[in-house]
Design an enzyme around this catalytic site. Sequence first.
Site, mmCIF file in Angstrom:
data_model
loop_
_atom_site.group_PDB
_atom_site.id
_atom_site.type_symbol
_atom_site.label_atom_id
_atom_site.label_comp_id
_atom_site.label_asym_id
_atom_site.label_seq_id
_atom_site.Cartn_x
_atom_site.Cartn_y
_atom_site.Cartn_z
ATOM 1 C CB CYS A 84 -1.078 -0.120 1.223
ATOM 2 S SG CYS A 84 -2.426 0.874 0.995
ATOM 3 C CB ILE A 142 -7.164 0.371 3.451
ATOM 4 C CG1 ILE A 142 -7.780 -1.131 4.155
ATOM 5 C CG2 ILE A 142 -7.787 1.509 4.385
ATOM 6 C CD1 ILE A 142 -7.191 -1.466 5.337
ATOM 7 N NE ARG A 143 -7.115 6.376 3.915
ATOM 8 C CZ ARG A 143 -7.349 5.673 5.079
ATOM 9 N NH1 ARG A 143 -8.508 5.209 5.190
ATOM 10 N NH2 ARG A 143 -6.607 5.362 6.048
ATOM 11 C CG HIS A 178 -3.582 -3.188 3.683
ATOM 12 N ND1 HIS A 178 -2.529 -2.673 4.455
ATOM 13 C CD2 HIS A 178 -4.228 -2.235 2.653
ATOM 14 C CE1 HIS A 178 -2.723 -1.232 4.179
ATOM 15 N NE2 HIS A 178 -3.735 -1.097 3.071
ATOM 16 C CD GLU A 180 -0.848 -5.249 6.026
ATOM 17 O OE1 GLU A 180 -0.402 -5.906 4.944
ATOM 18 O OE2 GLU A 180 -1.275 -4.200 6.179
#
Length: 197
Positions: A84, A142-143, A178, A180
């Site tokens: 990201c 996420i964004r 992501h 993780e």
Amino acid sequence: MRVAVIGVQGDVEEHVIVTKKALKNLKVDGEVVATRKAGVVARSDAVIIPGGESTTISKLIFSNSIAEKILQLAYENKPVMGTCAGLILLSKHGDEQVAKTNTKLLGLMDIWVKRNAFGRQRESFQVRLNVKGIGDYDAVFIRAPAIVKAEKNVDVLATFENYIVAARQGKILALAFHPELTNDTRVHEYFLKLAFD
Ligand code: GLN
């Protein structure tokens, strides 16, 4: 082996946990450290740059020579993964947001990046991707940024909506999502294996 997770900002602890699990699954002896110290980065065999806020992470890594040490490891052909915001930092070419915020990039991959590529209306979402070398994979965005263009020496690992969302150049790995934030350790295992190639 020692894996350093750059710990200046973002989802650091999550990467530490998944990397530890991945080492265990691979039966590799190793330690995983979250660090803000250039010296610790320099003595590592692999580095992860987490998601977070690329402008903030950039400022911090360039102000205390962490950036220099990451570049050094990459030149020594050690694996570096950016997720990201980390993907943004790995790229050579930023967009107008990167320019406007004066965000310095590491420039390790011949890619053109677009910050917040999926727009406000889709701040976060999950989608099943087919990732080359891994297979079907439920990815959390996420964004998220995306790669809009890549040179031929970049191996495209996954695409979504005409964007490249996972790519590799040598032992440098960039993901728009992501890995993780799920229980799936395969991306981290793929990354750790690069150390032994
Ligand atoms: N939108 C963030 C940035 O541009 C990245 C988001 C993330 O890392 N979750 O820095």
